[in-house]
Design a protein around this motif. Structure first.
Motif, PDB file in Angstrom:
ATOM      1  N   ASP A   1     -20.411 -57.187  63.225  1.00 30.69           N
ATOM      2  CA  ASP A   1     -19.967 -58.779  63.713  1.00 30.69           C
ATOM      3  C   ASP A   1     -19.214 -59.481  62.592  1.00 30.69           C
ATOM      4  N   HIS A   2     -18.661 -58.939  61.807  1.00 32.43           N
ATOM      5  CA  HIS A   2     -17.869 -59.545  60.801  1.00 32.43           C
ATOM      6  C   HIS A   2     -16.587 -60.266  61.219  1.00 32.43           C
ATOM      7  N   ALA A   3     -16.519 -61.410  61.810  1.00 26.38           N
ATOM      8  CA  ALA A   3     -15.568 -62.005  62.462  1.00 26.38           C
ATOM      9  C   ALA A   3     -14.175 -61.915  61.756  1.00 26.38           C
ATOM     10  N   PHE A   4     -13.987 -62.250  60.505  1.00 28.19           N
ATOM     11  CA  PHE A   4     -12.736 -62.053  59.642  1.00 28.19           C
ATOM     12  C   PHE A   4     -12.178 -60.441  59.512  1.00 28.19           C
ATOM     13  N   ALA A   5     -13.183 -59.655  59.459  1.00 28.21           N
ATOM     14  CA  ALA A   5     -12.668 -58.230  59.649  1.00 28.21           C
ATOM     15  C   ALA A   5     -12.159 -57.812  60.816  1.00 28.21           C
ATOM     16  N   HIS A   6     -12.655 -58.458  61.874  1.00 25.90           N
ATOM     17  CA  HIS A   6     -12.051 -58.200  63.362  1.00 25.90           C
ATOM     18  C   HIS A   6     -10.534 -58.862  63.779  1.00 25.90           C
ATOM     19  N   PHE A   7     -10.740 -60.181  62.913  1.00 25.30           N
ATOM     20  CA  PHE A   7      -9.622 -60.778  63.132  1.00 25.30           C
ATOM     21  C   PHE A   7      -8.135 -60.295  62.445  1.00 25.30           C
ATOM     22  N   TYR A   8      -8.523 -59.818  61.057  1.00 25.39           N
ATOM     23  CA  TYR A   8      -7.355 -59.373  60.337  1.00 25.39           C
ATOM     24  C   TYR A   8      -7.130 -57.786  60.786  1.00 25.39           C
ATOM     25  N   LEU A   9      -8.162 -57.157  61.310  1.00 22.30           N
ATOM     26  CA  LEU A   9      -7.888 -55.677  61.997  1.00 22.30           C
ATOM     27  C   LEU A   9      -7.102 -56.158  63.304  1.00 22.30           C
ATOM     28  N   GLY A  10      -7.100 -57.014  63.931  1.00 24.35           N
ATOM     29  CA  GLY A  10      -6.397 -57.187  65.033  1.00 24.35           C
ATOM     30  C   GLY A  10      -4.772 -57.568  64.429  1.00 24.35           C
ATOM     31  N   ARG A  11      -4.611 -58.123  63.552  1.00 23.84           N
ATOM     32  CA  ARG A  11      -3.444 -58.538  62.735  1.00 23.84           C
ATOM     33  C   ARG A  11      -2.752 -57.123  62.374  1.00 23.84           C
ATOM     34  N   TRP A  12      -3.632 -56.415  62.059  1.00 20.37           N
ATOM     35  CA  TRP A  12      -3.043 -54.780  61.595  1.00 20.37           C
ATOM     36  C   TRP A  12      -2.465 -54.088  62.816  1.00 20.37           C
ATOM     37  N   TYR A  13      -3.292 -54.051  63.872  1.00 17.99           N
ATOM     38  CA  TYR A  13      -2.886 -53.365  65.191  1.00 17.99           C
ATOM     39  C   TYR A  13      -1.618 -53.908  65.785  1.00 17.99           C
TER      40      TYR A  13
ATOM     41  N   GLN B   1      -5.099 -54.606  69.231  1.00 17.79           N
ATOM     42  CA  GLN B   1      -5.001 -56.004  68.611  1.00 17.79           C
ATOM     43  C   GLN B   1      -5.957 -56.870  69.440  1.00 17.79           C
ATOM     44  N   TRP B   2      -5.822 -56.732  70.767  1.00 21.41           N
ATOM     45  CA  TRP B   2      -6.347 -57.915  71.774  1.00 21.41           C
ATOM     46  C   TRP B   2      -7.873 -57.558  71.661  1.00 21.41           C
ATOM     47  N   GLU B   3      -8.332 -56.414  71.600  1.00 17.25           N
ATOM     48  CA  GLU B   3      -9.652 -56.022  71.418  1.00 17.25           C
ATOM     49  C   GLU B   3     -10.315 -56.607  70.333  1.00 17.25           C
ATOM     50  N   HIS B   4      -9.796 -56.681  69.171  1.00 18.47           N
ATOM     51  CA  HIS B   4     -10.386 -57.179  67.874  1.00 18.47           C
ATOM     52  C   HIS B   4     -10.308 -58.732  67.812  1.00 18.47           C
TER      53      HIS B   4
ATOM     54  N   ASP C   1      -2.325 -50.197  56.297  1.00 15.61           N
ATOM     55  CA  ASP C   1      -3.116 -49.028  56.364  1.00 15.61           C
ATOM     56  C   ASP C   1      -4.405 -49.248  55.412  1.00 15.61           C
ATOM     57  N   THR C   2      -4.086 -49.837  53.955  1.00 19.69           N
ATOM     58  CA  THR C   2      -4.917 -49.909  53.120  1.00 19.69           C
ATOM     59  C   THR C   2      -5.733 -51.163  53.350  1.00 19.69           C
ATOM     60  N   ALA C   3      -5.290 -51.971  53.936  1.00 20.76           N
ATOM     61  CA  ALA C   3      -6.084 -53.195  54.327  1.00 20.76           C
ATOM     62  C   ALA C   3      -7.144 -52.882  55.474  1.00 20.76           C
ATOM     63  N   ALA C   4      -6.531 -52.230  56.670  1.00 24.46           N
ATOM     64  CA  ALA C   4      -7.325 -51.831  57.730  1.00 24.46           C
ATOM     65  C   ALA C   4      -8.330 -50.887  57.394  1.00 24.46           C
ATOM     66  N   LYS C   5      -8.341 -50.004  56.264  1.00 28.69           N
ATOM     67  CA  LYS C   5      -9.398 -49.344  55.947  1.00 28.69           C
ATOM     68  C   LYS C   5     -10.546 -49.913  55.347  1.00 28.69           C
ATOM     69  N   SER C   6     -10.362 -51.082  54.828  1.00 36.38           N
ATOM     70  CA  SER C   6     -11.427 -52.108  53.985  1.00 36.38           C
ATOM     71  C   SER C   6     -11.973 -52.727  55.343  1.00 36.38           C
ATOM     72  N   PHE C   7     -11.087 -53.346  56.295  1.00 36.05           N
ATOM     73  CA  PHE C   7     -11.780 -53.828  57.386  1.00 36.05           C
ATOM     74  C   PHE C   7     -12.693 -53.173  58.358  1.00 36.05           C
ATOM     75  N   LEU C   8     -11.963 -51.938  58.529  1.00 36.49           N
ATOM     76  CA  LEU C   8     -12.778 -50.790  59.482  1.00 36.49           C
ATOM     77  C   LEU C   8     -14.291 -50.464  58.721  1.00 36.49           C
ATOM     78  N   TRP C   9     -14.195 -50.243  57.415  1.00 32.33           N
ATOM     79  CA  TRP C   9     -15.223 -50.107  56.701  1.00 32.33           C
ATOM     80  C   TRP C   9     -16.380 -51.195  56.801  1.00 32.33           C
ATOM     81  N   ILE C  10     -15.963 -52.371  56.643  1.00 29.35           N
ATOM     82  CA  ILE C  10     -16.898 -53.687  56.863  1.00 29.35           C
ATOM     83  C   ILE C  10     -17.330 -53.347  58.047  1.00 29.35           C
ATOM     84  N   ILE C  11     -16.585 -53.148  59.351  1.00 33.91           N
ATOM     85  CA  ILE C  11     -17.335 -53.348  60.782  1.00 33.91           C
ATOM     86  C   ILE C  11     -18.036 -51.953  60.852  1.00 33.91           C
ATOM     87  N   ASN C  12     -17.646 -50.841  60.223  1.00 32.61           N
ATOM     88  CA  ASN C  12     -18.490 -49.873  60.563  1.00 32.61           C
ATOM     89  C   ASN C  12     -19.838 -49.550  59.662  1.00 32.61           C
TER      90      ASN C  12
END
Length: 181
Positions: free
Chosen positions: A132-144, A153-156, A116-127
């Motif tokens: 189009d931050h590729a790594f934020a999408h990839f690791y957000l996919g891992r969170w999902y 997961q597959w969307e990201h 959850d903590t990591a995902a907040k960071s990744f979502l903040w980067i994307i939003n």
């Protein structure tokens, strides 16, 4: 950092990189320190030799910057110190790779299972920083994936693949870190 963790406070730090004489080994030492400290997020900036500072004097004396650089020519958004064996483009790339490694590839919260903590960071980067931050999408996919939310997961993951396919710089970073398909 341990004290901050004790009280549930998010631990972050800022690092200035790219000083004359700095080598890849020094950047690696910094990465190891960050990993050992367990920071939630690390911010990396390039050193900027501003007139009147010791760094400016050192860069002029070493021939690393033009001695007659005018204030209007000073582009603080682009690293411009020319040290032997380390052109500005190389140092800029290394600094950004440090960001990717610490904040995404070896993200402390993800490694601790605190998705959850990591995902907040990744979502903040994307939003707020780069949709189009590729790594934020990839690791957000891992969170999902960890949450068993496979549609998200597959969307990201698909967004990551699309960005990497269409952007040579992201493609290179994905290959450097061996992530993706």
């Amino acid at each position: 950092v341990k004290y901050l963790r004790k009280y549930g406070i998010w631990a972050t730090a800022a690092f200035v990189m790219g000083f004359p004489g700095e080598l890849d080994e020094h950047r690696e030492e910094t990465l190891q320190w960050i990993k050992g400290a367990g920071l939630d997020w690390s911010s990396f900036s390039a050193a900027v030799p501003i007139r009147g500072t010791k760094l400016y004097d050192m860069c002029v004396e070493g021939g690393f910057i033009k001695p007659d650089i005018k204030l209007g020519e000073l582009d603080v958004s682009n690293y411009f110190i020319h040290t032997p064996g380390h052109p500005p483009e190389y140092v800029t790339r290394q600094i950004y790779k440090m960001n990717l490694k610490c904040n995404f590839v070896e993200n402390y919260a993800m490694q601790q299972g605190n998705y959850d903590t990591a995902a907040k960071s990744f979502l903040w980067i994307i939003n707020h920083v780069n949709k189009d931050h590729a790594f934020a999408h990839f690791y957000l996919g891992r969170w999902y994936r960890a949450l068993h939310k496979h549609d998200l997961q597959w969307e990201h993951f698909r967004k990551f693949e699309e960005i990497v396919k269409n952007d040579p710089k992201w493609n290179e970073y994905a290959r450097d870190f061996r992530i993706g398909g």
